[in-house]
Design a protein around this motif. Structure first.
Motif, PDB file in Angstrom:
ATOM      1  N   THR A 170       0.806  -1.220   0.000  1.00 33.23           N
ATOM      2  CA  THR A 170       0.000   0.000   0.000  1.00 33.23           C
ATOM      3  C   THR A 170       0.838   1.268   0.000  1.00 33.23           C
ATOM      4  OG1 THR A 170      -0.144   0.032   2.425  1.00 33.23           O
ATOM      5  CG2 THR A 170      -1.879  -1.150   1.230  1.00 33.23           C
ATOM      6  N   CYS A 171       2.125   1.169   0.389  1.00 30.57           N
ATOM      7  CA  CYS A 171       2.924   2.391   0.473  1.00 30.57           C
ATOM      8  C   CYS A 171       4.405   2.078   0.324  1.00 30.57           C
ATOM      9  CB  CYS A 171       2.673   3.121   1.798  1.00 30.57           C
ATOM     10  SG  CYS A 171       3.138   2.185   3.279  1.00 30.57           S
ATOM     11  N   TYR A 206       4.717  15.414   2.934  1.00 30.41           N
ATOM     12  CA  TYR A 206       3.274  15.206   2.918  1.00 30.41           C
ATOM     13  C   TYR A 206       2.987  13.995   2.023  1.00 30.41           C
ATOM     14  CZ  TYR A 206       3.378  19.891   4.830  1.00 30.41           C
ATOM     15  OH  TYR A 206       3.658  20.981   5.624  1.00 30.41           O
ATOM     16  N   PRO A 207       2.503  12.903   2.597  1.00 33.93           N
ATOM     17  CA  PRO A 207       2.224  11.703   1.795  1.00 33.93           C
ATOM     18  C   PRO A 207       1.232  11.992   0.673  1.00 33.93           C
ATOM     19  CG  PRO A 207       2.160  11.210   4.145  1.00 33.93           C
ATOM     20  CD  PRO A 207       2.228  12.702   4.026  1.00 33.93           C
ATOM     21  N   THR A 208       1.469  11.369  -0.469  1.00 37.28           N
ATOM     22  CA  THR A 208       0.589  11.531  -1.622  1.00 37.28           C
ATOM     23  C   THR A 208       0.280  10.156  -2.217  1.00 37.28           C
ATOM     24  OG1 THR A 208       2.501  11.805  -3.100  1.00 37.28           O
ATOM     25  CG2 THR A 208       1.496  13.812  -2.205  1.00 37.28           C
ATOM     26  N   ARG A 305      -4.273   6.419   6.908  1.00 36.39           N
ATOM     27  CA  ARG A 305      -4.849   7.741   7.144  1.00 36.39           C
ATOM     28  C   ARG A 305      -4.944   8.527   5.832  1.00 36.39           C
ATOM     29  NH1 ARG A 305      -4.899  10.789  11.880  1.00 36.39           N
ATOM     30  NH2 ARG A 305      -3.450   9.343  12.887  1.00 36.39           N
ATOM     31  N   THR A 306      -3.948   8.386   4.978  1.00 29.79           N
ATOM     32  CA  THR A 306      -3.941   9.110   3.705  1.00 29.79           C
ATOM     33  C   THR A 306      -5.034   8.606   2.765  1.00 29.79           C
ATOM     34  OG1 THR A 306      -1.550   9.440   3.922  1.00 29.79           O
ATOM     35  CG2 THR A 306      -2.497   9.769   1.739  1.00 29.79           C
ATOM     36  N   LEU A 307      -5.279   7.296   2.784  1.00 34.91           N
ATOM     37  CA  LEU A 307      -6.250   6.695   1.879  1.00 34.91           C
ATOM     38  C   LEU A 307      -7.684   6.780   2.385  1.00 34.91           C
ATOM     39  CD1 LEU A 307      -4.229   3.487   0.916  1.00 34.91           C
ATOM     40  CD2 LEU A 307      -4.751   5.421  -0.600  1.00 34.91           C
ATOM     41  N   ALA A 308      -7.825   7.125   3.668  1.00 31.65           N
ATOM     42  CA  ALA A 308      -9.173   7.162   4.270  1.00 31.65           C
ATOM     43  C   ALA A 308     -10.038   8.261   3.644  1.00 31.65           C
ATOM     44  CB  ALA A 308      -9.042   7.379   5.767  1.00 31.65           C
TER      45      ALA A 308
END
Length: 308
Positions: A170-171, A206-208, A305-308
């Motif tokens: 996922t990351c 900042y995650p993208t 959290r980013t994908l939520a």
């Protein structure tokens, strides 16, 4: 609230398997691998800080059960046999070390660092080879009840992201954003000035989500990326300029409400000075968490959290 991520490239001697004659500094790091692993776990438990351990897949094995994985492709389709490489068996196998991560007090995440510390940007690393490396890690982890979500590229060389997504990750840890001195023809001098002078903070990230649906969690600071002569020359300016960099990075992340992502290896802990640096940085993170300025999350948690 600002978030702190600690990611660890857990590789022992696999990080140097493609160096036929490692220099003295690399030999010291290989020798320090297991000891550094234990010290790191103790420090993370002391401060109760979770981390993402990106583990080379072969470290899930003992020599006695390694042969069942010889069919997995590596280095262009030629499996690597540690018996042909220098060093003792405990530098190439680490199933006991993986269990130590699982038994730790801190709630760590176990991710992937490929099966054999393979450079995904090499000409011989086709999509098929990359897929075999990743599937080997997924399979061996799943046999032990671990579902891998996070990935760290060896030497931070990002490639084959589509295969990463297909294999269920996922990351991944992306490259750090460039700092002002990276664009200069005097990069080494600029980096020395930034660290020794302590006037330039590492980036807040900042995650993208990329085009494959993967969350890129970029690095902010390599905790042991200012070593050797540079560290020696910088001592008159600051006791440890990297600790100062870490504190500046934490403060910047709080101001900018982003992520401060620190990464390193267990085998970076070659002596008391390196252990002292890590302890000082972990203590600074713990103090800011106690004040309510930051939370500490794994890469997998940041991705959710980013994908939520």
């Amino acid at each position: 609230m600002a978030r702190v991520v600690l990611s660890i490239d857990a590789e022992l001697a696999w990080g140097f398997h493609d160096h036929p004659e490692p220099p003295v500094r690399e030999l010291r790091r290989i020798a320090a691998g297991r000891r550094g692993w234990g010290i790191l776990l103790e420090l993370l438990d002391e401060f109760d800080l979770p981390a993402t351990w990106a583990v080379v897949g072969r470290l899930f094995l003992a020599r006695t059960d390694d042969q069942i994985y010889t069919a997995y492709a590596a280095d262009g389709g030629v499996p690597i046999d540690p018996a042909t490489l220098s060093g003792s068996a405990d530098q190439w196998y680490g199933n006991d070390l993986v269990e130590q991560i699982r038994d730790a007090r801190a709630d760590h995440e176990i991710g992937c660092h490929t099966f054999t510390h393979l450079d995904f940007t090499a000409d011989t690393t086709t999509a098929e080879v990359a897929r075999a490396e990743l599937q080997a890690c997924v399979d061996i982890a799943r046999e032990r009840g671990i579902e891998m979500e996070s990935f760290a590229y060896p030497r931070n060389r990002v490639a084959h992201r589509e295969v990463l997504a297909e294999t269920g990750f996922t990351c991944y840890r992306g490259r750090a954003p460039p700092r002002w001195y990276d664009r200069s023809c005097l990069r080494a001098l600029g980096k020395f000035a930034a660290y020794a002078g302590g006037f330039s903070a590492p980036p807040t990230v900042y995650p993208t989500v990329d085009e494959y649906g993967l969350v890129n969690v970029p690095a902010s600071l390599h905790l042991f990326g200012f070593e050797s002569y540079a560290r020696t020359l910088a001592r008159p300016f600051r006791r440890d300029p990297v600790v100062k960099q870490a504190r500046l990075g934490l403060e910047r992340a709080v101001e900018e409400d982003g992520v401060f992502h620190v990464w390193f290896h267990p085998n970076d802990l070659v002596g008391p000075e390196e252990v002292g640096r890590l302890r000082a940085v972990l203590a600074a993170i713990d103090a800011m968490r106690e004040r309510g300025d930051v939370t500490v999350e794994t890469m997998g948690e940041v991705a959710k959290r980013t994908l939520a």
